[in-house]
Design an enzyme around this catalytic site. Structure first.
Site, mmCIF file in Angstrom:
data_model
loop_
_atom_site.group_PDB
_atom_site.id
_atom_site.type_symbol
_atom_site.label_atom_id
_atom_site.label_comp_id
_atom_site.label_asym_id
_atom_site.label_seq_id
_atom_site.Cartn_x
_atom_site.Cartn_y
_atom_site.Cartn_z
ATOM 1 N N SER A 22 -13.028 -7.048 -11.253
ATOM 2 C CA SER A 22 -13.023 -6.925 -9.799
ATOM 3 C C SER A 22 -12.354 -8.163 -9.189
ATOM 4 O O SER A 22 -11.178 -8.396 -9.425
ATOM 5 C CB SER A 22 -14.443 -6.709 -9.277
ATOM 6 O OG SER A 22 -14.412 -5.976 -8.059
ATOM 7 N N LYS B 264 -16.811 2.620 -8.779
ATOM 8 C CA LYS B 264 -17.326 1.354 -8.243
ATOM 9 C C LYS B 264 -18.840 1.438 -8.143
ATOM 10 O O LYS B 264 -19.408 1.859 -7.136
ATOM 11 C CB LYS B 264 -16.712 1.058 -6.876
ATOM 12 C CG LYS B 264 -16.843 -0.405 -6.470
ATOM 13 C CD LYS B 264 -16.107 -1.306 -7.440
ATOM 14 C CE LYS B 264 -16.296 -2.790 -7.144
ATOM 15 N NZ LYS B 264 -15.715 -3.635 -8.183
#
Length: 586
Positions: A383, A189
Site C-alpha cells: 500500500s 482492500k
C-alpha cells in the site's frame, strides 16, 4: 532577611557542587565507554544466532549499556547480521554457527535473508547446528539451513501448516452504537473489513489464501531441499497431524536427533576437537558485531541506505514510524549531496497516510533525476509502502515479501448514538456554511457528504494507480487489474511486474553501485542518521522503560493488540493507503 540569604546561597552552592560532581561522573562514564577495548573474539569461536531476537532494519543502541561497556547493549540490524555471518565465513577464529531456534521473532522475508546468509556460510565447510527445546515453524524455516537440527527429547517441532487470523470489531461497534462510515477503493482492500464485516469477504479470503499459500510453499520447499523429503509428503504430515511429539519429528526425519543441552555442547566440542567438559567460546551476534568490523569498500563514492520502517505518517512521528516530515528531508539531503552517488531505499512498511506517502514519493522522483535510486523490500512493502517504492530505477523484493495492496480507504466515525444512548451526551451547533462541521464525528454524514468522501477516496486511488503506472511503465488499465488493494508475495509481484528482481538488501546495494558505476569504489552511509549520546539518553530511555513496563504487565500479544487499536485511531479522518492492520500469521 539575613536568614533567607543564608539559606538561599547555601542551597545555590550545594546545587552547583552537585551539578559539577554529576558532570564529572557523566564524563567519567562516557570516557570509560569510549576508551574501553573492543571485545575479543578469541580462538575456536562459535557464533550464536538467536532467532528469538528481532533484528530490525536499523541497529538498536542502548546508551546505558554503552556506559558500562556491555557488548550486548547494542543490537545489530538485519543487514549487519547478514554481513556479519558473511564475515564469519572467512574469519579463521570462527569455527561454526550455533542457531538457537526455539522461536523466531523475525518476519518471513527477514528469515529468508537470514536463511540465505547461513546457507552461504555453510559453503566454507564450517559446521552449523540448530537446536530448540520446542521449535516453531518459522524458526525451523531458518534452522533447516543447518547441517544438523536437534530438539529436546521432551520438546517438539511445530508442524501444523500456516494460518492467518483477523479480529472483527463490527459486532462490538454495533453494541456500542458507533457507526464507522467507511469509504474505500479496491475490492481487495481489506484493511477496513474488521470494522464493516463479521468475517472475511470472499475477495479477501481469496487473496489471503494465495499469499499465505505462497509463504507456506516457500517454507515446504526449504524443508524439502534440506531434508530431502518431497513437499507433498511434508504437506501430508501437517494435514494428518502426524507431528505431535519430538519422537514424531525424529521418526519422520524432520530433525536429526533428540538431545539435551549438554549433549549438544558435547557434539560442538567434538567439532572443535576439544575435550568433553571444557568450555566453549560462544560469541553472540551482538558481541561479534562489537568485536569486528564489517568489510565495506572504502572508496570516495557513497551509497546512501535509507531505512523506511513502520507506519507512514504525516506528523513528525517517532523512530518506529516513517514520517513524511523527516523522510522528505533525509531523501533531499541525499539527493543534494554530491558525494552520494546512489540511493537505496529499504522499505519495511504496511503503509499509512496517503498524503504522507505522496510527499515521500515526490522526493524519490526528484532524487531519481539526479542519481540511481533502488528499492529493497523487507517483510512488507505494501500500500503506502509500495507507493513510495514504485518510481525507483529498480525494485528488489524477497520471495516472501508482502507487497502491492494498491488501494485507498477513509474512515469517518459517527459517535452520535454512542454519546447519547451510552453516555447521555448530546451536541448542538451553529454553522456559517452547510458543510462547516462535516466529519465532526458527533453526527452522521449526509448523502452529499458521503459522496464527497467517496469521490476523494476514488481520486486518491486514481492518483495512486497513475504513480504506479508511471513508475512501472505500464498501462493504467493493466495496473488497475492487479491493484484493487490486492496483496501479493514478492514472487508473484515479480510476475505481475510490480517488482524487478528477487534479491536481498545486499543485492540491491550491489545493483545500485552498478548503476552508479562505482562497483569497486564505494562506502555505505545509513539514514536516518544515528542520534548523539544525549539524544539517545533522553529519547530511548523514556520510550524503552514505558514500553517494557506495559509489555511485562499485559503480555506481548495484548501489547500488539493495543498497538493495532492505536493504528485505528491514527487512520480516522485521513485517507489511508494501508494493508490490513489486524494481520497475524501462525
Amino acid at each position: 532577611m539575613r536568614t533567607f540569604f543564608k539559606i538561599f546561597f547555601a542551597s545555590l552552592l550545594a546545587l552547583i557542587v552537585f551539578t559539577v560532581i554529576g558532570v564529572f561522573i557523566l564524563i567519567g562514564f562516557i570516557s570509560s565507554a569510549t576508551t574501553s577495548e573492543l571485545p575479543v573474539v578469541g580462538t575456536k569461536a562459535v557464533l550464536v544466532l538467536d532467532l528469538s531476537v528481532n533484528f530490525k532494519e536499523q541497529a538498536e543502541e542502548d546508551p546505558f549499556g554503552e556506559l558500562i561497556s556491555s557488548a550486548e547493549a547494542n543490537k545489530p540490524s538485519l543487514f549487519d547480521v547478514v554481513r556479519l555471518i558473511g564475515k564469519a565465513k572467512s574469519d579463521s577464529a570462527v569455527k561454526g554457527i550455533y542457531i538457537l531456534a526455539s522461536d523466531n521473532a523475525n518476519g518471513f522475508s527477514s528469515s529468508e535473508e537470514l536463511r540465505k546468509a547461513v546457507l552461504d556460510f555453510k559453503k566454507s565447510g564450517k559446521f552449523v547446528i540448530a537446536y530448540g527445546e520446542t521449535m516453531t515453524q518459522k524458526a525451523y524455516y531458518v534452522a533447516c539451513a543447518a547441517e544438523r537440527i536437534y530438539v529436546h527429547p521432551q520438546g517438539g517441532l511445530e508442524w501444523s501448516g500456516f494460518s492467518s487470523n483477523l479480529f472483527f470489531l463490527k459486532g462490538m461497534l454495533e453494541k456500542l452504537q458507533i457507526e464507522p462510515q467507511i469509504f474505500y477503493a479496491g475490492k481487495f482492500k481489506s484493511a477496513t473489513e474488521p470494522l464493516r464485516e463479521t468475517k472475511m469477504t470472499e475477495a479477501n479470503r481469496l487473496q489471503t489464501s494465495v499469499w499465505l499459500g505462497d509463504l507456506y510453499g516457500a517454507f515446504l520447499k526449504a524443508a524439502s531441499v534440506a531434508r530431502k523429503i518431497d513437499t507433498a509428503v511434508l504437506h501430508q504430515l501437517a494435514n494428518e497431524g502426524d507431528i505431535q511429539t519430538a519422537v514424531d519429528a525424529e521418526k519422520y526425519q524432520l530433525v536429526d536427533g533428540l538431545k539435551y543441552d549438554d549433549e549438544i555442547k558435547d557434539e560442538i566440542l567434538k567439532k572443535l576437537k576439544k575435550a568433553s567438559g571444557t568450555s566453549i567460546n560462544f560469541v553472540t551476534i551482538n558481541e561479534y558485531a562489537a568485536a569486528t568490523t564489517i568489510d565495506d569498500y572504502a572508496g570516495g563514492g557513497k551509497i546512501a541506505i535509507i531505512y523506511a520502517q513502520g507506519d507512514i505518517v504525516s506528523q513528525e512521528g517517532d523512530e518506529e514510524q516513517v514520517s513524511s516530515d523527516v523522510y522528505k528531508n533525509v531523501i533531499r539531503r541525499a539527493r543534494l549531496d554530491n558525494t552520494i552517488k546512489a540511493i537505496v531505499l529499504r522499505v519495511n512498511s504496511p503503509g499509512g497516510s496517503a498524503l504522507a506517502s505522496d510527499v515521500i514519493w515526490r522526493e524519490i522522483t526528484l532524487a531519481r533525476k539526479e542519481k540511481p535510486v533502488v528499492v529493497s523490500m523487507g517483510d512488507v512493502a505494501a500500500s503506502g509502502g509500495y507507493y513510495i517504492s514504485c518510481n525507483a530505477d529498480a525494485v528488489f523484493a524477497n520471495e516472501t515479501t508482502l507487497t502491492g495492496s494498491i488501494g485507498v480507504f477513509s474512515i469517518v466515525p459517527n459517535f452520535e448514538s454512542f454519546l447519547k444512548n451510552k453516555l447521555g451526551i448530546t451536541t448542538d451547533r451553529v454553522r456559517t456554511a452547510p458543510y462547516a462541521d462535516m466529519g465532526s464525528g458527533d453526527r452522521p454524514l449526509t448523502a452529499t457528504e458521503k459522496r464527497f468522501f467517496q469521490s476523494a477516496t476514488d481520486s486518491i486511488y486514481h492518483t495512486f494507480k497513475s504513480r504506479v503506472a508511471e513508475g512501472r511503465k505500464k498501462d493504467i488499465v493493466y495496473i488497475d487489474s492487479i491493484a484493487q488493494g490486492r496483496v501479493w508475495t514478492g514472487a508473484r509481484a515479480l510476475d505481475a511486474g510490480l517488482v524487478d528482481k528477487i534479491g536481498t538488501l545486499q543485492d540491491a546495494v550491489k545493483y545500485a553501485a552498478k548503476l552508479a558505476k562505482i562497483e569497486d569504489d564505494y562506502r555505505l552511509r545509513e539514514y536516518p542518521e544515528k542520534k548523539n549520546f544525549l539524544e539517545k539518553i533522553m529519547g530511548n530511555y523514556k520510550r524503552s522503560i514505558k514500553t517494557n513496563l506495559i509489555k511485562d504487565e499485559i503480555g506481548v500479544e495484548q501489547w500488539q493488540l493495543m498497538q493495532q487499536f492505536k493504528q485505528v485511531k491514527q487512520m480516522v479522518g485521513e485517507p489511508q493507503a494501508r494493508m490490513p492492520y489486524f494481520l497475524t500469521i501462525h
